[in-house]
Motif scaffolding. Structure first.
Motif, PDB file in Angstrom:
ATOM      1  N   ALA A  89      45.469  19.959 -33.299  1.00 17.74           N
ATOM      2  CA  ALA A  89      45.143  21.323 -34.297  1.00 17.74           C
ATOM      3  C   ALA A  89      46.361  21.675 -35.145  1.00 17.74           C
ATOM      4  CB  ALA A  89      45.052  22.258 -33.369  1.00 17.74           C
ATOM      5  N   GLY A  90      45.884  22.445 -36.246  1.00 20.35           N
ATOM      6  CA  GLY A  90      46.841  22.908 -36.927  1.00 20.35           C
ATOM      7  C   GLY A  90      46.344  24.083 -37.884  1.00 20.35           C
ATOM      8  N   LEU A  91      47.162  24.770 -38.447  1.00 20.53           N
ATOM      9  CA  LEU A  91      46.618  25.780 -39.439  1.00 20.53           C
ATOM     10  C   LEU A  91      47.234  25.413 -40.784  1.00 20.53           C
ATOM     11  CD1 LEU A  91      45.909  28.834 -40.009  1.00 20.53           C
ATOM     12  CD2 LEU A  91      48.391  29.326 -39.587  1.00 20.53           C
ATOM     13  N   TYR A  92      46.123  25.411 -41.762  1.00 20.80           N
ATOM     14  CA  TYR A  92      46.303  24.773 -43.087  1.00 20.80           C
ATOM     15  C   TYR A  92      46.085  25.988 -43.950  1.00 20.80           C
ATOM     16  CZ  TYR A  92      45.937  20.856 -40.250  1.00 20.80           C
ATOM     17  OH  TYR A  92      46.266  19.798 -39.224  1.00 20.80           O
ATOM     18  N   VAL A  93      46.832  26.072 -45.100  1.00 15.72           N
ATOM     19  CA  VAL A  93      46.722  27.296 -45.838  1.00 15.72           C
ATOM     20  C   VAL A  93      46.699  26.966 -47.370  1.00 15.72           C
ATOM     21  CG1 VAL A  93      47.841  29.536 -46.424  1.00 15.72           C
ATOM     22  CG2 VAL A  93      48.047  28.633 -44.014  1.00 15.72           C
ATOM     23  N   LYS A  94      45.643  27.201 -48.001  1.00 11.94           N
ATOM     24  CA  LYS A  94      45.686  27.101 -49.407  1.00 11.94           C
ATOM     25  C   LYS A  94      45.506  28.495 -50.028  1.00 11.94           C
ATOM     26  CE  LYS A  94      43.816  23.090 -51.014  1.00 11.94           C
ATOM     27  NZ  LYS A  94      43.061  22.359 -52.045  1.00 11.94           N
ATOM     28  N   GLY A  95      45.193  29.546 -49.385  1.00 12.55           N
ATOM     29  CA  GLY A  95      45.755  31.168 -49.703  1.00 12.55           C
ATOM     30  C   GLY A  95      46.979  31.401 -49.322  1.00 12.55           C
ATOM     31  N   GLN A 120      52.865  18.660 -29.249  1.00 14.22           N
ATOM     32  CA  GLN A 120      51.649  19.064 -28.796  1.00 14.22           C
ATOM     33  C   GLN A 120      50.639  19.605 -29.698  1.00 14.22           C
ATOM     34  OE1 GLN A 120      52.075  21.615 -25.184  1.00 14.22           O
ATOM     35  NE2 GLN A 120      54.476  21.102 -25.486  1.00 14.22           N
ATOM     36  N   TRP A 121      51.045  19.642 -31.131  1.00 11.97           N
ATOM     37  CA  TRP A 121      49.953  20.313 -32.103  1.00 11.97           C
ATOM     38  C   TRP A 121      50.539  19.894 -33.478  1.00 11.97           C
ATOM     39  CZ3 TRP A 121      51.171  24.898 -35.035  1.00 11.97           C
ATOM     40  CH2 TRP A 121      52.337  25.397 -34.959  1.00 11.97           C
ATOM     41  N   ASN A 122      49.881  19.976 -34.612  1.00 11.53           N
ATOM     42  CA  ASN A 122      50.320  19.534 -35.784  1.00 11.53           C
ATOM     43  C   ASN A 122      51.217  20.223 -36.465  1.00 11.53           C
ATOM     44  OD1 ASN A 122      48.658  17.174 -35.624  1.00 11.53           O
ATOM     45  ND2 ASN A 122      47.134  17.704 -36.906  1.00 11.53           N
ATOM     46  N   GLY A 123      51.141  21.548 -36.567  1.00  9.32           N
ATOM     47  CA  GLY A 123      51.888  22.396 -37.260  1.00  9.32           C
ATOM     48  C   GLY A 123      51.364  23.317 -38.295  1.00  9.32           C
ATOM     49  N   ILE A 124      52.038  23.910 -39.066  1.00 11.38           N
ATOM     50  CA  ILE A 124      51.472  24.852 -40.243  1.00 11.38           C
ATOM     51  C   ILE A 124      51.746  24.161 -41.438  1.00 11.38           C
ATOM     52  CG2 ILE A 124      51.684  27.201 -41.296  1.00 11.38           C
ATOM     53  CD1 ILE A 124      52.792  28.242 -38.725  1.00 11.38           C
ATOM     54  N   LEU A 125      50.876  24.015 -42.533  1.00  9.20           N
ATOM     55  CA  LEU A 125      50.907  23.391 -43.745  1.00  9.20           C
ATOM     56  C   LEU A 125      50.580  24.402 -44.820  1.00  9.20           C
ATOM     57  CD1 LEU A 125      51.019  21.156 -45.641  1.00  9.20           C
ATOM     58  CD2 LEU A 125      48.707  20.468 -45.063  1.00  9.20           C
ATOM     59  N   LEU A 153      57.036  23.636 -40.051  1.00  8.20           N
ATOM     60  CA  LEU A 153      56.287  24.373 -41.411  1.00  8.20           C
ATOM     61  C   LEU A 153      56.501  22.969 -42.478  1.00  8.20           C
ATOM     62  CD1 LEU A 153      58.032  27.856 -41.696  1.00  8.20           C
ATOM     63  CD2 LEU A 153      55.392  27.383 -41.647  1.00  8.20           C
ATOM     64  N   GLN A 154      55.165  22.634 -42.933  1.00 13.55           N
ATOM     65  CA  GLN A 154      55.276  21.796 -44.108  1.00 13.55           C
ATOM     66  C   GLN A 154      54.932  22.962 -45.369  1.00 13.55           C
ATOM     67  OE1 GLN A 154      53.008  18.155 -44.321  1.00 13.55           O
ATOM     68  NE2 GLN A 154      53.005  18.271 -46.662  1.00 13.55           N
ATOM     69  N   VAL A 155      55.867  22.841 -45.974  1.00 11.23           N
ATOM     70  CA  VAL A 155      55.718  23.736 -47.307  1.00 11.23           C
ATOM     71  C   VAL A 155      55.525  23.002 -48.704  1.00 11.23           C
ATOM     72  CG1 VAL A 155      56.900  25.627 -48.697  1.00 11.23           C
ATOM     73  CG2 VAL A 155      57.137  25.402 -46.412  1.00 11.23           C
ATOM     74  N   GLY A 156      54.373  22.894 -49.199  1.00 11.38           N
ATOM     75  CA  GLY A 156      54.136  21.989 -50.175  1.00 11.38           C
ATOM     76  C   GLY A 156      53.547  20.622 -49.830  1.00 11.38           C
ATOM     77  N   THR A 157      52.864  20.342 -50.810  1.00  8.22           N
ATOM     78  CA  THR A 157      52.231  18.886 -50.852  1.00  8.22           C
ATOM     79  C   THR A 157      52.248  18.040 -52.055  1.00  8.22           C
ATOM     80  OG1 THR A 157      49.957  19.838 -51.580  1.00  8.22           O
ATOM     81  CG2 THR A 157      50.374  19.174 -49.199  1.00  8.22           C
ATOM     82  N   SER A 174      58.728  17.189 -33.173  1.00  7.84           N
ATOM     83  CA  SER A 174      59.061  15.667 -32.788  1.00  7.84           C
ATOM     84  C   SER A 174      59.309  15.255 -34.283  1.00  7.84           C
ATOM     85  CB  SER A 174      57.652  15.312 -32.422  1.00  7.84           C
ATOM     86  OG  SER A 174      56.716  15.215 -33.546  1.00  7.84           O
ATOM     87  N   TYR A 175      59.072  15.800 -35.438  1.00  5.79           N
ATOM     88  CA  TYR A 175      59.406  15.310 -36.664  1.00  5.79           C
ATOM     89  C   TYR A 175      60.292  16.107 -37.519  1.00  5.79           C
ATOM     90  CZ  TYR A 175      59.302  12.467 -41.275  1.00  5.79           C
ATOM     91  OH  TYR A 175      59.539  11.888 -42.094  1.00  5.79           O
ATOM     92  N   ALA A 176      59.823  17.275 -38.024  1.00  7.95           N
ATOM     93  CA  ALA A 176      60.821  18.203 -38.887  1.00  7.95           C
ATOM     94  C   ALA A 176      60.455  19.571 -38.609  1.00  7.95           C
ATOM     95  CB  ALA A 176      60.694  17.846 -40.271  1.00  7.95           C
ATOM     96  N   GLY A 177      61.607  20.423 -38.733  1.00  7.79           N
ATOM     97  CA  GLY A 177      61.374  21.817 -38.655  1.00  7.79           C
ATOM     98  C   GLY A 177      60.659  22.389 -39.806  1.00  7.79           C
TER      99      GLY A 177
END
Length: 181
Positions: free
Chosen positions: A49-55, A84-89, A111-115, A135-138
């Motif tokens: 699961a994850g939290l995905y933010v366009k707003g 354990q979960w995807n993260g915040i995008l 936190l993934q900031v930007g796409t 597991s991949y990036a902070g």
């Protein structure tokens, strides 16, 4: 007892600390919408699961009552287990995001900031927060703007902070310490 958020498109909404939130699959903040999370709120994510933010995302934690983003496995053995979960995008085009006194733990990417595939950039103010055990990036940022202070980023599998494809980044009084493995 908890609030169940299952594959939900969010409009303007406020999450409080009356009881924990459990996210299955995803919570998606629609463009032109704002998710406000009040101090002391606990958001737990199921595997994948994850939290995905366009707003916009506004996290209003305090020193005494931070906002917690973590997995739904509460056993002691899972306390510091990453992935354990995807993260915040935060998608490109998402502006004015603020995380103050947030704790993000045990995801793939905190936190993934930007796409890369969307026009523009994302912007984030990150303050008084902790991002730990990814597991991949902070922080994985693409062509975006981050202003961070008094923040801890630690124990990430590949990158504590990956700031890629340009952007504007300011980190003050921030500790980046990678003791992975």
């Amino acid at each position: 007892d908890f609030h169940l958020i299952k594959s939900k498109l969010l409009k303007n909404e406020t999450w409080t600390n009356d009881k924990p939130y459990l996210v299955y699959n995803y919570a998606y903040v629609d463009s032109l919408s704002t998710l406000t999370i009040e101090e002391g709120a606990q958001i737990h994510f199921h595997k994948g699961a994850g939290l995905y933010v366009k707003g916009k995302l506004l996290v209003n934690g305090t020193n005494a009552e931070p906002v917690i983003f973590t997995a739904d496995r509460l056993e002691t053995d899972y306390k510091n287990v990453p992935e354990q979960w995807n993260g915040i995008l935060l998608f490109s085009g998402s502006h004015g995001n603020v995380i103050n006194y947030g704790q993000i733990k045990n995801a793939v990417i905190g936190l993934q900031v930007g796409t890369i595939e969307h026009e523009g950039f994302a912007s984030l103010t990150l303050a008084n927060s902790k991002i730990e055990n990814m597991s991949y990036a902070g922080i994985f940022s693409l062509k975006s703007k981050i202003y961070a202070y008094n923040t801890l980023i630690d124990n990430c599998g590949f990158y504590a902070a990956a700031l890629l494809v340009g952007g504007e980044y300011e980190f003050y009084h921030t500790t980046i310490a990678n003791y992975w493995g």
